[in-house]
Scaffold this motif. Structure first.
Motif, PDB file in Angstrom:
ATOM      1  N   LEU A 159     -12.382   6.683  -8.497  1.00  0.00           N
ATOM      2  CA  LEU A 159     -12.301   5.507  -7.642  1.00  0.00           C
ATOM      3  C   LEU A 159     -11.737   4.367  -8.471  1.00  0.00           C
ATOM      4  O   LEU A 159     -12.231   4.076  -9.565  1.00  0.00           O
ATOM      5  CB  LEU A 159     -13.687   5.111  -7.119  1.00  0.00           C
ATOM      6  CG  LEU A 159     -14.557   6.219  -6.498  1.00  0.00           C
ATOM      7  CD1 LEU A 159     -15.876   5.644  -6.017  1.00  0.00           C
ATOM      8  CD2 LEU A 159     -13.829   6.917  -5.371  1.00  0.00           C
ATOM      9  N   VAL A 160     -10.710   3.703  -7.959  1.00  0.00           N
ATOM     10  CA  VAL A 160     -10.069   2.605  -8.676  1.00  0.00           C
ATOM     11  C   VAL A 160     -10.343   1.292  -7.968  1.00  0.00           C
ATOM     12  O   VAL A 160     -10.160   1.177  -6.753  1.00  0.00           O
ATOM     13  CB  VAL A 160      -8.547   2.836  -8.810  1.00  0.00           C
ATOM     14  CG1 VAL A 160      -7.851   1.579  -9.303  1.00  0.00           C
ATOM     15  CG2 VAL A 160      -8.282   3.982  -9.780  1.00  0.00           C
TER      16      VAL A 160
ATOM     17  N   VAL B 244      -8.898   3.904  -3.450  1.00  0.00           N
ATOM     18  CA  VAL B 244      -8.546   2.605  -4.020  1.00  0.00           C
ATOM     19  C   VAL B 244      -9.348   1.552  -3.267  1.00  0.00           C
ATOM     20  O   VAL B 244      -9.216   1.420  -2.048  1.00  0.00           O
ATOM     21  CB  VAL B 244      -7.037   2.318  -3.901  1.00  0.00           C
ATOM     22  CG1 VAL B 244      -6.716   0.933  -4.452  1.00  0.00           C
ATOM     23  CG2 VAL B 244      -6.233   3.389  -4.632  1.00  0.00           C
ATOM     24  N   ILE B 245     -10.181   0.821  -3.989  1.00  0.00           N
ATOM     25  CA  ILE B 245     -11.055  -0.189  -3.391  1.00  0.00           C
ATOM     26  C   ILE B 245     -10.578  -1.558  -3.846  1.00  0.00           C
ATOM     27  O   ILE B 245     -10.411  -1.803  -5.045  1.00  0.00           O
ATOM     28  CB  ILE B 245     -12.517   0.038  -3.796  1.00  0.00           C
ATOM     29  CG1 ILE B 245     -12.954   1.455  -3.404  1.00  0.00           C
ATOM     30  CG2 ILE B 245     -13.431  -1.003  -3.170  1.00  0.00           C
ATOM     31  CD1 ILE B 245     -14.321   1.852  -3.927  1.00  0.00           C
TER      32      ILE B 245
ATOM     33  N   THR C 161      -5.698  -6.143   1.706  1.00  0.00           N
ATOM     34  CA  THR C 161      -5.593  -4.719   1.408  1.00  0.00           C
ATOM     35  C   THR C 161      -4.303  -4.161   1.997  1.00  0.00           C
ATOM     36  O   THR C 161      -3.776  -4.681   2.973  1.00  0.00           O
ATOM     37  CB  THR C 161      -6.787  -3.944   2.005  1.00  0.00           C
ATOM     38  OG1 THR C 161      -6.839  -4.186   3.420  1.00  0.00           O
ATOM     39  CG2 THR C 161      -8.087  -4.377   1.373  1.00  0.00           C
ATOM     40  N   MET C 162      -3.823  -3.097   1.376  1.00  0.00           N
ATOM     41  CA  MET C 162      -2.643  -2.408   1.870  1.00  0.00           C
ATOM     42  C   MET C 162      -3.067  -1.113   2.550  1.00  0.00           C
ATOM     43  O   MET C 162      -4.237  -0.722   2.484  1.00  0.00           O
ATOM     44  CB  MET C 162      -1.682  -2.135   0.710  1.00  0.00           C
ATOM     45  CG  MET C 162      -1.163  -3.412   0.052  1.00  0.00           C
ATOM     46  SD  MET C 162       0.046  -3.063  -1.241  1.00  0.00           S
ATOM     47  CE  MET C 162       0.434  -4.723  -1.792  1.00  0.00           C
ATOM     48  N   ILE C 163      -2.129  -0.441   3.177  1.00  0.00           N
ATOM     49  CA  ILE C 163      -2.420   0.797   3.908  1.00  0.00           C
ATOM     50  C   ILE C 163      -3.068   1.811   2.959  1.00  0.00           C
ATOM     51  O   ILE C 163      -2.577   2.061   1.859  1.00  0.00           O
ATOM     52  CB  ILE C 163      -1.142   1.378   4.523  1.00  0.00           C
ATOM     53  CG1 ILE C 163      -0.578   0.428   5.585  1.00  0.00           C
ATOM     54  CG2 ILE C 163      -1.415   2.746   5.143  1.00  0.00           C
ATOM     55  CD1 ILE C 163       0.747   0.856   6.156  1.00  0.00           C
ATOM     56  N   GLY C 164      -4.174   2.375   3.399  1.00  0.00           N
ATOM     57  CA  GLY C 164      -4.862   3.387   2.600  1.00  0.00           C
ATOM     58  C   GLY C 164      -5.908   2.837   1.659  1.00  0.00           C
ATOM     59  O   GLY C 164      -6.675   3.605   1.071  1.00  0.00           O
TER      60      GLY C 164
ATOM     61  N   LEU D 179      -2.116   5.347  -9.133  1.00  0.00           N
ATOM     62  CA  LEU D 179      -2.901   5.272  -7.904  1.00  0.00           C
ATOM     63  C   LEU D 179      -2.666   6.471  -6.995  1.00  0.00           C
ATOM     64  O   LEU D 179      -3.508   6.805  -6.167  1.00  0.00           O
ATOM     65  CB  LEU D 179      -2.586   3.986  -7.147  1.00  0.00           C
ATOM     66  CG  LEU D 179      -2.977   2.671  -7.833  1.00  0.00           C
ATOM     67  CD1 LEU D 179      -2.539   1.483  -7.000  1.00  0.00           C
ATOM     68  CD2 LEU D 179      -4.482   2.622  -8.085  1.00  0.00           C
ATOM     69  N   ARG D 180      -1.515   7.127  -7.151  1.00  0.00           N
ATOM     70  CA  ARG D 180      -1.203   8.268  -6.293  1.00  0.00           C
ATOM     71  C   ARG D 180      -2.113   9.465  -6.565  1.00  0.00           C
ATOM     72  O   ARG D 180      -2.225  10.361  -5.732  1.00  0.00           O
ATOM     73  CB  ARG D 180       0.264   8.677  -6.469  1.00  0.00           C
ATOM     74  CG  ARG D 180       1.249   7.648  -5.928  1.00  0.00           C
ATOM     75  CD  ARG D 180       2.650   8.217  -5.852  1.00  0.00           C
ATOM     76  NE  ARG D 180       3.201   8.480  -7.172  1.00  0.00           N
ATOM     77  CZ  ARG D 180       3.921   7.601  -7.881  1.00  0.00           C
ATOM     78  NH1 ARG D 180       4.178   6.398  -7.374  1.00  0.00           N
ATOM     79  NH2 ARG D 180       4.394   7.910  -9.059  1.00  0.00           N
TER      80      ARG D 180
END
Length: 328
Positions: free
Chosen positions: A160-161, A193-194, A200-203, A187-188
């Protein structure tokens, strides 16, 4: 100065780029060595979840670790937490924390996590040693490691980032020209991603840090935040500005705000001199755990908690539960 270089519009970072390329090269070579098994990762006998970030500085890791521990404990799971223990020093490692463990020994964040969650917490420079100590002395279902995304010597089952939503990645460069430990392409490969505050961006999973009640360090008295006026505020965390903004948002009137370096070791004289007229002194909970033994009656702290929308929280906890089932 470093904030201006990394997150501002200064061009000084250009002079540091050669060192950044060297840092990036070493980082990539090291990661490659683990990938092709030239260097070996140690795997724990139970699932390991790493909570880390790509940048240097505060992004909200400790609050989300506490949130995870509490959420999983509520499901009846036994949780262990490991940490490098930055800011602490002990002649012997690993350390299994107890109520008498000081921040001088274990560092401020592990002590804070232990006091808030009563989970089994272990500290060691080599995180696998901390995990081994927990597994030797207790039966746990999951190990959570506070930081350590780049510590590939410990195998992990989930990553988890955390991202500071306001500052994101600054200028995007590796240390020391920028704040990056790894580039954003990393990140991929992570599981979630928190994002702490900001957009926030998509995902990505949105998270907020919230706090309402101010607690007296010496007496444990609790007061509503907006009852405090004309206070001196201090913070020795990765991003002190966030803490000061939260205090103002809660209606606290700050006459002076003072930033200290992350993991700063306070003493009585330093803090006493900040309030010559016996003004109320408010600090973070992370600071407070280092000041309890010499706290004064006008010293207070604001405990904070991570908040994630219910739907996103359920998705994340379902992933973790599935991970646990797969490892049984």
């Amino acid at each position: 100065m470093i904030e201006r270089i990394w997150f501002g519009k200064s061009c000084i970072y250009l002079f540091l780029l050669p060192f950044s390329f060297l840092y990036g090269l070493i980082s990539c070579i090291r990661k490659f060595c683990y990938r092709v098994s030239w260097l070996q990762s140690w795997r724990a006998p139970c699932p390991v979840i790493v909570v880390g970030n790509l940048t240097v500085g505060g992004s909200g890791k400790t609050p989300i670790v506490i949130w995870l521990v509490e959420q999983l404990q509520a499901k009846g799971l036994r949780i262990g937490v490991v940490s490098r223990g930055y800011g602490g020093y002990s002649e012997h490692y690993p350390i299994l924390l107890n109520k008498n463990t000081s921040t001088d020994q274990a560092g401020d964040e592990p002590v804070l996590i232990y006091q808030r969650t009563h989970a089994i917490v272990a500290v060691a420079p080599k995180r696998s040693d901390a995990v081994k100590a927990i597994c030797k002395n207790s039966t746990v279902d999951i190990i959570i490691t506070d930081d350590g995304l780049q510590h590939y010597a410990l195998a992990r089952d989930m990553e988890l980032v955390l991202i500071d939503g306001m500052r994101r990645f600054g200028n995007g460069w590796w240390l020391p020209a920028g704040p990056m430990r790894e580039r954003t392409g990393r990140l991929r490969s992570v599981d979630a991603v928190i994002v702490n505050g900001g957009q926030t961006m998509i995902g990505e999973i949105p998270m907020r840090i919230i706090g309402h009640t101010i607690i007296n360090i010496k007496t444990g008295e609790r007061c509503i935040a907006n009852s405090f006026k004309n206070v001196v505020a201090i913070a020795g965390i990765g991003n002190p500005a966030n803490f000061f903004s939260m205090l103002r948002y809660l209606g606290i009137v700050i006459i002076k705000s003072i930033s200290f370096t992350d993991h700063y070791k306070y003493n009585f004289t330093i803090l006493k001199n900040l309030t010559p007229e016996n003004e109320q002194l408010i600090m973070t909970e992370k600071d407070a755990v280092k000041c309890r033994i010499f706290a004064q009656s006008n010293w207070w702290y604001l405990p904070v908690s991570a908040m994630i929308p219910d739907d996103k929280a359920n998705e994340l906890l379902t992933k973790i539960t599935k991970l646990l089932i797969e490892n049984h």
